[in-house]
Write a protein that holds these residues in place. Structure first.
Motif, PDB file in Angstrom:
ATOM      1  N   GLU B 204       0.845  -1.184   0.000  1.00 54.02           N
ATOM      2  CA  GLU B 204       0.000   0.000   0.000  1.00 54.02           C
ATOM      3  C   GLU B 204       0.888   1.243   0.000  1.00 54.02           C
ATOM      4  N   TYR B 205       0.266   2.395  -0.251  1.00 54.43           N
ATOM      5  CA  TYR B 205       1.038   3.638  -0.225  1.00 54.43           C
ATOM      6  C   TYR B 205       1.621   3.795   1.166  1.00 54.43           C
ATOM      7  N   PRO B 206       2.925   4.034   1.257  1.00 52.89           N
ATOM      8  CA  PRO B 206       3.544   4.095   2.583  1.00 52.89           C
ATOM      9  C   PRO B 206       3.145   5.369   3.332  1.00 52.89           C
ATOM     10  N   THR B 207       3.295   5.318   4.653  1.00 50.60           N
ATOM     11  CA  THR B 207       3.060   6.518   5.444  1.00 50.60           C
ATOM     12  C   THR B 207       3.967   7.610   4.910  1.00 50.60           C
ATOM     13  N   GLY B 208       3.426   8.819   4.796  1.00 48.94           N
ATOM     14  CA  GLY B 208       4.225   9.920   4.263  1.00 48.94           C
ATOM     15  C   GLY B 208       4.014  10.139   2.785  1.00 48.94           C
ATOM     16  N   SER B 209       3.382   9.143   2.121  1.00 43.48           N
ATOM     17  CA  SER B 209       3.083   9.343   0.705  1.00 43.48           C
ATOM     18  C   SER B 209       2.060  10.468   0.579  1.00 43.48           C
ATOM     19  N   THR B 210       2.153  11.180  -0.545  1.00 44.72           N
ATOM     20  CA  THR B 210       1.207  12.286  -0.735  1.00 44.72           C
ATOM     21  C   THR B 210      -0.221  11.783  -0.891  1.00 44.72           C
ATOM     22  N   LEU B 211      -0.380  10.487  -1.105  1.00 41.34           N
ATOM     23  CA  LEU B 211      -1.747   9.958  -1.238  1.00 41.34           C
ATOM     24  C   LEU B 211      -2.290   9.453   0.104  1.00 41.34           C
ATOM     25  N   ARG B 212      -1.429   9.318   1.098  1.00 40.73           N
ATOM     26  CA  ARG B 212      -1.902   8.955   2.448  1.00 40.73           C
ATOM     27  C   ARG B 212      -2.221  10.245   3.176  1.00 40.73           C
ATOM     28  N   THR B 213      -3.456  10.699   3.035  1.00 32.55           N
ATOM     29  CA  THR B 213      -3.775  12.012   3.555  1.00 32.55           C
ATOM     30  C   THR B 213      -5.222  12.030   4.021  1.00 32.55           C
ATOM     31  N   THR B 214      -5.756  13.201   4.152  1.00 36.34           N
ATOM     32  CA  THR B 214      -7.156  13.339   4.526  1.00 36.34           C
ATOM     33  C   THR B 214      -7.860  14.100   3.424  1.00 36.34           C
ATOM     34  N   VAL B 215      -8.879  13.471   2.859  1.00 38.74           N
ATOM     35  CA  VAL B 215      -9.634  14.108   1.794  1.00 38.74           C
ATOM     36  C   VAL B 215     -11.052  14.306   2.288  1.00 38.74           C
TER      37      VAL B 215
END
Lengths: 489, 588
Positions: B204-215
């Motif tokens: 999965e996208y790792p922590t810190g990836s720009t896709l691991r965020t809040t939308v």
């Protein structure tokens, strides 16, 4: 050359089409003088065969209505049919209106709408049977004539309005005790919607009604058994001769003992007549001991028992020489559900809240294969805690008393397996000692016979499921699926 | 004759010219329009790539409705209500006509072509060094996996489908069989397995990836497809050679997430392990009752924050919910696309088009709970009588209070989630694979009350050599729990109580210990646990296909129609006995 031939061919085809189209008009209009643009009233007036009807309609004021812009269907009796009309009716415009409005319905009904037969509401509120080719008992001689405001059918016989079952009962009280008894169940009731409000009380804020207003007549039979006034439904009503009425009532008298002979008789009679009507229209031929009333009683009537049958607007009456009901069905078993107690009480009758110790359980009975709910009261800390139940009015009789009380695993985490405990049932009063304390066997899903009980007079019965006189958990447990009271007849 | 033509021609010429003039307008306007982003300028940096990923997921959410209708209504747990139109009835009865609007594959291909376009642009970005290799790998793998997931759905429902992996200008080109041949389902599975096996990244996208965020206030961690789960599913579908072992390995990777990611405490013992109930606080995902009142039906834990019902009501990033959910997407009242579930299920604020079938109701009522109650409470959490009607509740807990029939907020606050994959799904699939790989006991344990209970000898105190499978990977489980006087153990799987253990129902009696018997138990349990989550029809097709036993599927659909009194049940059964009729016509 070729083109010419093609043109010729096309012409022939076109002509053929035109001819074929013509054949659709083969069913010529039944009323040569009438046209679609004319109203029902105009068509009836212009048709010689309906001249009598036209005259009567005019006299009764209905003809004017048939010019209205609503849509009607008229099943018009022709002159032949109306010749036989009673002159007293013909002379009275109100009576005339009553009879003729039984031939007129709102909305249009073509014979295809009749289908296999349906009941159509007439202007007088009665519903008449219309089956495409027949109207009531009369064949339709000419059908489906369209007019500007509806459909006209011609019939060869007058369809005089029939009384409803309720009108029949009221009109035959002298001849039959049964009818008289039913009419005797009339009572006066107050309907605030119909009453006149004089003022609003300053003290209570409630309306003060004018005395004598808002009173309506109701009837227990109509309330509790069947509303046989309704023209929307069909009923089959059975009527017994007076002697049978008396003898059948006498069979029931002992079970409806009360303080007065009058009310005993009344209760017994009511128990008898409530099973004398079923919903639906059943002709004599269709009856062979197969009808069950809404109270679960099989009507012991076969077509041979029927001495006369009278067709009514919302059903049929069958007159019987006698009837012999199965008493066991008339006086069924009473079930008291364990999970529906009225409350939890101490031995002195004071209320005690033990909700935290009450378990309502959903289970499957392995003996019957059916789901059931029961109550289980555990570790409540009250000595001789009792759960009170009250039955509906119970016929006076000797009863066998059974219970189903399931003593099985209570908890899941920290399992509490069945422990030995006792409970008892007191009938009539909290202190009664009809039955002794009795051990509730582990994992027994079957009925347990507790003994017999005699209910002295017709009326409700209080039952008390009482725990052992102990405050110890596991000893003073109560459990009950249901109690069954089986009358001994 | 010629004269006539030329006459016509004369009149046609100006028209044709006008038409050409109009058509060529595009070319005349060579200047770029202001304020509009052209395709070439769209993909500039990683944030543009992220936006493309969100775009694909946004488009994919349009599939929620067809996904649910095709996967559930065609199977045996769901029935149309009287409000439903004839087309929904057709889906349920397998009598679809080509004009049925619910069977169009077009929305699926819109997602696929979107994926293809994005993937090609990712390639270009990589070549132009606008993306780092790692960024490219993560995003490429994600989008390629989504595309494969959509293809799997297409294969399940349409059988042979056009397999397109390049970008097309028009969705409609897909229809042209001369351009794109249709790939049979089995070959499609081969292609998809190959794609998944060749993905540049499985994680999965790792922590810190720009896709691991809040939308829009939603944590995005569980938005993305889980590639291991998809790969496992593909192996399970294909079932060739060592596929079942490979499937189990893929699934096991996710089951072990807490271990491999070095989680600690409750998460270590609970995440994706179907963890045991907290009988004191009921802050769990289990069917439970207030402590010591387990035999009182009124003590059932029935709210949005505790117990089994809360699986569907909690926010996905809630502590316990995040130990269950692997893939779920939120539908929010404030954002498009609109929530399709309220419309389908709710009698309040919706159109109430779908309801549980009688066969489904009977299925739950045929279970026995640990407290001897003669039903499975998951039934009353999955559907409920609301305002006198049977209502499928799973998707409505964030919208409607079932006991009152009132919306939680206003009638317009249509919040919900699209449930795609959770730990229970994972365990059931793992069990299915393990069973086919000769691990009947393990499969039975995971579906029933867990490894700890099934591999235990209750008579002994010392559990040193119990509560473990003593098997090779991926079947090696240690679920030891030891307490004094024996040695103390808290092994990584000790809290796993199995699907039925968590659901407070008794184990299924073993009726002949065979692969088929355990597989039946697994599939039946999937229906009880994951009804209406879009798995039923695929489960039936997969097993019927694997066993070459169309009756497995046909009988279940037949029973549904029969129990609900739908005419033509026998004809539908006969039709479904031919596997060709499992698939919808490829028409739009």
């Amino acid at each position: 050359m070729l083109r010419n031939k093609i043109n010729q061919l096309l012409l022939v085809l076109a002509l053929g089409g035109a001819v074929a189209g013509c054949s659709k008009n083969e069913t010529a209009p039944a009323f040569p003088n009438a046209s679609v643009g004319k109203s029902l009233a105009e068509v009836i007036e212009a048709t010689p065969r309906l001249s009598l009807l036209a005259g009567y309609l005019k006299k009764s004021g209905l003809l004017k209505e048939l010019e209205a812009s609503k849509t009607y269907t008229v099943w018009a009796p022709d002159n032949e049919a109306l010749k036989s009309l009673d002159p007293t009716i013909a002379a009275d415009s109100a009576k005339l209106r009553a009879v003729l409005s039984n031939h007129i319905a709102l909305f249009s009904y073509y014979s295809k709408d009749g289908g296999a037969g349906k009941r159509v509401e007439m202007l007088n509120g009665k519903q008449v049977f219309f089956a495409g080719a027949t109207f009531d008992a009369s064949p339709i001689t000419e059908a489906d004539h369209s007019t500007r405001n509806g459909v006209l059918h011609v019939i060869g016989k007058l369809a005089a309005p029939l009384p409803s079952v309720w009108e029949y009962i009221n009109g035959n009280t002298a001849a039959y005790r049964q009818n008289a008894f039913i009419v005797g169940q009339n009572y006066q009731a107050f309907d605030p919607a119909l009453a006149i409000v004089d003022s609003i009380s300053a003290n209570t804020g409630l309306p003060v009604y004018r005395p004598g207003t808002g009173l309506v007549t109701r009837n227990l039979f109509l309330d509790q058994v069947a509303d046989v006034r309704s023209e929307e439904k069909l009923f089959t009503y059975f009527l017994v001769a007076d002697a049978a009425m008396v003898s059948e009532t006498n069979r029931l008298l002992p079970y409806f003992r009360t303080s007065t002979a009058d009310s005993t008789l009344s209760l017994s009679s009511f128990r008898l007549v409530r099973d004398m009507v079923v919903e639906g229209y059943f002709t004599k031929e269709q009856i062979s001991g197969n009808l069950v009333t809404r109270f679960g009683v099989t009507l012991p009537v076969r077509s041979a028992d029927i001495t006369a049958s009278i067709r009514l607007s919302n059903g049929i009456v069958h007159v019987l020489g006698g009837i012999n009901f199965n008493l066991a069905q008339k006086l069924p078993n009473i079930l008291v559900q364990g999970e529906q107690p009225r409350g939890t009480f101490r031995p002195d009758g004071s209320v005690v809240n033990v909700r935290g110790s009450v378990f309502f359980r959903d289970r499957l009975n392995p003996l019957t294969g059916k789901a059931f709910n029961d109550i289980y009261v555990y570790n409540h800390g009250v000595s001789a805690l009792n759960l009170q139940y009250t039955t509906a009015p119970l016929p006076a009789a000797r009863y066998k008393v059974y219970w189903v009380a399931v003593n099985d695993t209570l908890r899941v985490n920290g399992t509490i397996n069945p422990t030995a405990f006792q409970q008892r049932l007191a009938l009539g009063s909290r202190t009664a000692t009809n039955f002794a304390l009795r051990a509730v066997d582990a994992n027994n899903y079957g009925e347990v016979l507790l003994g017999e009980y005699t209910h002295p007079a017709y009326g409700p019965l209080d039952l008390f499921l009482t725990a052992a006189s102990s405050t110890a958990a596991g000893v003073n447990t109560l459990t009950l699926d249901y109690i069954r009271l089986e009358p001994q007849l | 004759m010629f004269q006539r033509f030329s006459f016509l021609g004369k009149r046609m010429v100006p028209l044709a010219m006008a038409a050409m003039a109009l058509a060529s307008c595009n070319k005349m306007l060579e200047t770029e329009p202001q304020g509009v982003l052209s395709a070439q300028n769209y993909y500039r940096d990683v944030f543009d790539a992220d936006a493309a990923v969100w775009g694909v997921y946004g488009k994919m959410m349009n599939l929620a409705k067809p996904y649910l209708l095709l996967n559930e209504l065609r199977a045996d747990l769901m029935q149309p209500t009287g409000n439903a139109d004839q087309y929904l009835q057709q889906l349920s009865q397998h009598t679809v006509t080509p004009d049925n609007p619910y069977i169009s594959p077009q929305p699926f291909y819109e997602v696929i072509l979107n994926c293809n376009d994005v993937l090609e642009n990712f390639d270009r970005m990589l070549a132009a060094k606008k993306l780092k290799v790692q960024e490219y790998n993560q995003r490429y793998a994600d989008i390629a996996a989504i595309r494969s997931w959509v293809y799997l759905q297409l294969g399940i429902h349409y059988g042979a489908v056009p397999y397109v992996t390049r970008s097309l200008q028009q969705v409609r080109e897909v229809q042209d069989q001369s351009l794109i041949p249709r790939l049979p389902f089995n070959q499609l599975l081969d292609s998809l397995v190959k794609t998944l096996e060749g993905l540049p990244s499985m994680e999965e996208y790792p922590t810190g990836s720009t896709l691991r965020t809040t939308v829009d206030q939603y944590n995005t961690q569980k938005f993305f497809i889980n590639k291991y789960c998809l790969l496992g599913d593909l192996y399970l579908w294909r079932g060739k050679g060592a596929d079942y072992r490979k499937a189990a390995t893929a699934y096991r990777t996710i089951m072990q997430t807490a271990t491999t990611q070095g989680a600690s405490g409750d998460q270590y013992y609970s995440q994706y392990r179907i963890f045991q109930a907290d009988v004191v606080t009921n802050n769990d995902l289990s069917v439970g009752y207030t402590r010591f009142r387990e035999t009182d039906r009124t003590a059932l834990v029935d709210n949005n924050t505790q117990g089994w019902r809360s699986i569907f009501a909690r926010a996905i990033d809630n502590r316990e919910a995040s130990w269950e959910w692997i893939w779920a997407l939120p539908f929010d009242k404030n954002f498009a696309p609109a929530n399709p579930f309220v419309e389908l299920f709710s009698p309040v604020g919706g159109r109430y088009l779908l309801k549980p079938s009688q066969a489904a109701v009977d299925m739950w009522n045929g279970q026995v709970q640990v407290n001897n109650f003669n039903y499975d409470a998951r039934g009353q959490f999955s559907w409920r009588t609301v305002l006198g009607q049977p209502v499928i509740m799973k998707y409505l807990y964030n919208y409607l209070e079932p006991n009152t029939g009132l919306p939680l907020g206003t009638i317009y606050d249509k919040n919900s989630k699209w449930f795609l994959y959770r730990a229970a799904t994972l365990h059931l699939r793992y069990a299915e694979a393990a069973n086919r790989d000769g691990r009947r006991k393990l499969a039975y344990a995971l579906v029933n009350n867990g490894i700890k209970a099934q591999y235990d000898n209750p008579a002994t105190v010392d559990n040193t050599n119990e509560m473990q499978t003593f098997d090779a990977a991926p079947y090696d489980f240690d679920a030891r729990q030891g307490d004094p006087p024996g040695p103390v153990f808290r092994a990584e799987w000790f809290r796993g109580v199995g699907i039925r253990g968590r659901a407070f129902v008794k184990n299924v009696p073993v009726n002949g210990d065979s692969t088929l018997a355990v597989e039946n138990i697994t599939i039946d349990e999937a229906a009880l646990e994951t009804a209406y989550e879009g798995h039923r029809w695929p489960d039936l097709v997969r097993v019927a296909k694997r066993r070459n036993d169309p009756a497995f599927l046909a009988d279940r659909v037949y029973q549904k129609l029969l129990k609900d009194g739908v005419p033509g049940a026998a004809a539908t059964r006969a039709r479904l006995l031919n596997p060709d009729n499992w698939y919808l016509p490829f028409k739009w």
